[in-house]
Each structure stands twice: as structure tokens, then as C-alpha cells.
Design an enzyme around this catalytic site. Structure first.
Site, PDB file in Angstrom:
ATOM      1  N   GLY A   1       0.794  -1.224   0.000  1.00 45.48           N
ATOM      2  CA  GLY A   1       0.000   0.000   0.000  1.00 45.48           C
ATOM      3  C   GLY A   1       0.824   1.272   0.000  1.00 45.48           C
TER       4      GLY A   1
ATOM      5  N   CYS B   1       2.869   0.798  13.037  1.00 40.10           N
ATOM      6  CA  CYS B   1       1.442   0.850  13.378  1.00 40.10           C
ATOM      7  C   CYS B   1       1.237   0.371  14.812  1.00 40.10           C
ATOM      8  CB  CYS B   1       0.606   0.012  12.393  1.00 40.10           C
ATOM      9  SG  CYS B   1       1.122  -1.712  12.254  1.00 40.10           S
TER      10      CYS B   1
END
Length: 439
Positions: free
Chosen positions: A264, A380
Site C-alpha cells: 500500500g 502501526c
């Protein structure tokens, strides 16, 4: 077909219990194998993920109505009770009688001798669920967090260490409220406004992401969207979109994404570069690089070159070759537990080993950056040991780098580091640092 959905959910939960599979892989396989209607697919997914997410709460409650502790039961009976209890406690639209009766039917099929026991426990739960005594927040704060939000106590202690009781409660509550999917518009093919209008024609409402100019939030199942198949967009959280924006990659530059899979951020970088220049997408896992290649082809991206490469192993031929670099480091994932419920059961001792892995990747791969080049480090997670502490350690060991203040999407990072929170920003829990190599 409802019984069939419950049976499919039960079978998946039993496989997760016995084989320690990841819930996302199990649900993907089942949805491909079972011929379920769209409504049944949604119910199946709700039940499986719901039981995984609420397992600790469910066991605490069931222990109040069972003569035998839930942990001591056969896996078949334990999974069936959890599945039914989840429907009774958390699914307002499912009648309690249906949850009980159909669970008893499944019990008769898989463990006939336990059908009466299952029936008795569930009926007791239905009649007594409003009088359950939960842990006291003031006297047992960690146990209260664990039971209320369904996280292991050791995970609760880790969050409390970094954020305190009240803040942890807000973060856990925010993880429960992420009921939308975020799309990143493929600006090589379409504008955000045009994509939103196209989705609306299909009856799918969307809203602009508040920080990223490329994102759309949708509250609908997106897996079958024709726009995804056509490469007009791809699924990417707003925080990851901001991460690519912070790097500021330009057309005709050479950029390295060191831990690229599933791709991504590489896709976002390529779009920022207007599909001009060189973008190297490296990853340790060769079998996952095909995801990057296929995704790039679908999106119309031609500048990505993939290679299997460990970020922790120095490659001399890449020395000072990149104008910009992105390092999305392997981490504990404590900021994405809303999307990956299995992560809440991760062992804290395993998390403690991650900073050393991250430091090795950062220290080695940073040598690929040209003098004057910029580097984004991201994770993350919400664990400071994997974020701020890691960056400070790196800077102490490598004086060629400095932090660079930045602003992205109206969010200021005057110290060169930005922590995004689900309860404040409505994104994944995500960390971004921007560094520059001295000229």
C-alpha cells in the site's frame, strides 16, 4: 440458512481454537469455500470476529453460569458456548431464543452428551445476564480493563504503563468503534470527487478523510467493489496515506521502500511520484512480493521494482543510492487491533524483542540514503519503545541524521515525530518520524 451460518462460524472458531490459525486467514478461506449470500457472509464474519475479539469477556461471563470453568471444557463445547454467548450479550438483532435453540441443535450434532449442559448454561445466561457482577474499576483496574474490553491482563498492563488507566480505556473503546473502511484514491486514474460520485451511483455513501486529500471512508463491504477491481482505488488507512505524504517523494527521484509488503505505501509513493522515477519495493518475504506486483499492475503503476531483501542485512551496491526512503518497520501492531483482533493475544515478551529487530533494519538500511536525502520511519503501534525510544537511540548512534519538523494534513509535528491515535484522529494507531541525512 441461519443455522448454516452459525455452523460455519462454529467450525471456524473450532479450527482457530485447535490449530492456532489467524482469524483473517480462516474467514477468507471459509468465505471462498462456502456458498453464502451477502447477508450471511456479513453475519458469519460478525460472529467469528466478534467471538475472537470478545473471548475474555465471554469466558468471564460464562464462568458465572457454568459449574465447570470454561477453560476446562472440551474445545467443541467451549467454542459453542462462546458463539452463543456472543449473540446473547452483543447482538441485539438476534433473538436470544434463536441463539440458544440453534446452538443446542449444533451441540446434538457435534457432542450429543453435552447438549443438555449447553442448553442449561445458555438459558441461565439469558435470565441472569443483567445481574452479572463485573470487576470493580477502582479496586481492580487492570482486571476491569481486561474483562470490559477483552484484552489479556498482561496486554492491559503494557498499555497502562504507556498511557495510564483512563487513556487506555479510551483507546480500547476507540478500537471497538472502527466500523468503516478507508480507500485511497488512485490519482493516476481518477480524482477523489469523481470516485465518490461513482460510488454514490452504486448506492455506497462515502465521506472525505479529514487529513488525507486522497482518502474516502465507506461503511459498506468493499471486497466486491468494481472500483477496486478496476484499480481506481485500494484499501489503505488514512494514517498510512499520511505516512507516504510526509516523505514528499517527487517525480524522477529514486525511492526505496524497505519493508514494502503488502504494498500500500509503495502504491501511494508511486502516485506521489506521478509514476515517474524509480521505486524499489523490498521485503523479507518473497512469497508476498507477488501482492505488490499484482497490485501495481492493477493500479497502472510501472515504476515499482520488487526484490526479496532483508532490511537488517546491508547491501553495499545500494549505498547512498536513494533520494528518499520509507521504512515501515515490523512492529507489535498495537495500533491496528481493531482490524486484527488476534494481536491482542500477542505475548508481551515477544513484543519486547522487537526494538532490536527494528534498530538493526534502521541502522543498516539508512546507509542507502544519499546525503541530504530524507527518510520516514513508521510503525502501526502505540508502544513508545518501538517508536520515540527507537528513534532517539538511532540518533544517538548515528550523528549523520537529524529529525525534521513537518506538517501533514493540518497536523503539526514540530519535533519531527507524530503519533496518531484512534480515539483522537479516527485512524489506526500510527507513528511517523521524518529524518534527514546531513549533506
Amino acid at each position: 440458512m441461519i443455522l448454516g451460518v452459525r455452523r460455519a462460524a462454529y467450525n471456524s472458531l473450532l479450527r482457530l481454537e485447535k490449530e492456532s490459525r489467524y482469524s483473517n486467514l480462516e474467514t477468507d478461506l471459509t468465505l471462498k469455500r462456502e456458498a453464502l449470500s451477502p447477508a450471511d457472509r456479513r453475519l458469519y464474519t460478525l460472529l467469528v470476529y466478534g467471538v475472537v475479539e470478545r473471548r475474555i469477556t465471554l469466558d468471564y461471563v460464562l464462568d458465572r453460569f457454568s459449574k465447570k470453568k470454561i477453560s476446562e471444557l472440551d474445545p467443541e463445547v467451549r467454542c459453542l458456548l462462546r458463539l452463543a454467548a456472543y449473540q446473547i450479550l452483543f447482538c441485539d438483532r438476534i433473538p436470544q431464543s434463536a441463539a440458544v435453540n440453534e446452538s443446542v441443535k449444533i451441540a446434538k450434532e457435534v457432542r450429543a452428551s453435552a447438549a443438555g449442559y449447553v442448553n442449561g448454561v445458555l438459558r441461565s445466561l439469558c435470565s441472569g445476564k443483567d445481574s452479572i457482577q463485573y470487576p470493580d474499576k477502582e479496586k481492580q483496574p487492570v482486571l476491569w480493563l481486561s474483562v470490559k474490553y477483552s484484552y489479556p491482563e498482561e496486554m492491559c498492563r503494557l498499555f497502562v504503563k504507556y498511557h495510564g488507566i483512563e487513556r487506555t480505556a479510551k483507546l480500547f473503546a476507540a478500537f471497538e468503534k472502527q466500523d468503516y473502511m478507508t480507500l485511497r484514491v488512485n490519482t493516476l486514474k481518477i480524482t477523489r470527487q469523481a470516485l465518490a460520485e461513482q460510488l454514490a451511483q452504486h448506492g455506497i455513501n462515502s465521506e472525505y478523510t479529514p487529513y488525507s486529500p486522497y482518502g474516502l471512508k465507506v461503511r459498506a463491504a468493499v471486497s466486491d467493489l468494481s472500483e477496486l477491481a478496476e484499480g481506481l482505488c485500494f484499501v489503505q488507512d488514512e494514517a498510512s496515506q499520511l505516512c507516504a505524504m510526509v516523505l514528499g517523494a517527487n517525480a524522477n527521484e529514486t525511492v526505496i521502500d524497505t519493508c514494502a509488503c503488502p504494498g500500500g505505501k509503495s502504491f501511494s509513493l508511486a502516485m506521489e511520484m506521478e509514476n515517474k522515477g524509480k521505486l524499489y519495493s523490498f521485503d523479507l518475504h518473497a512469497n508476498k512480493l507477488s501482492l505488490v506486483e499484482k497490485g501495481a499492475e492493477k493500479l497502472g503503476i510501472s515504476i515499482i521494482e520488487t526484490a526479496c531483501r532483508s532490511g537488517a542485512v546491508y547491501e553495499p551496491t545500494l549505498a547512498e543510492s536513494a533520494d528518499r526512503m520509507l521504512m515501515d518497520l515490523p512492529c507489535s501492531g498495537l495500533g491496528v487491533m481493531a482490524k486484527k483482533p488476534d494481536l491482542r493475544f500477542k505475548k508481551v515478551e515477544d513484543i519486547g524483542r522487537l526494538p532490536e529487530v527494528q534498530f538493526a533494519i534502521l541502522q543498516n538500511s539508512a546507509r542507502y540514503l544519499k546525503k541530504g536525502g530524507r527518510l520516514v520511519v513508521s510503525t502501526c503501534t502505540l508502544a513508545k519503545a518501538e517508536n520515540e525510544d527507537l528513534i532517539r537511540r538511532f540518533l544517538e548512534n548515528d550523528t549523520d541524521f537529524t529529525l525534521v519538523p513537518f506538517t501533514v494534513g493540518g497536523l503539526d509535528a514540530p519535533c519531527g515525530m507524530l503519533q496518531l491515535y484512534p480515539d483522537i484522529h479516527g485512524t489506526d494507531g500510527f507513528f511517523i518520524a521524518l529524518l534527514e541525512k546531513k549533506k
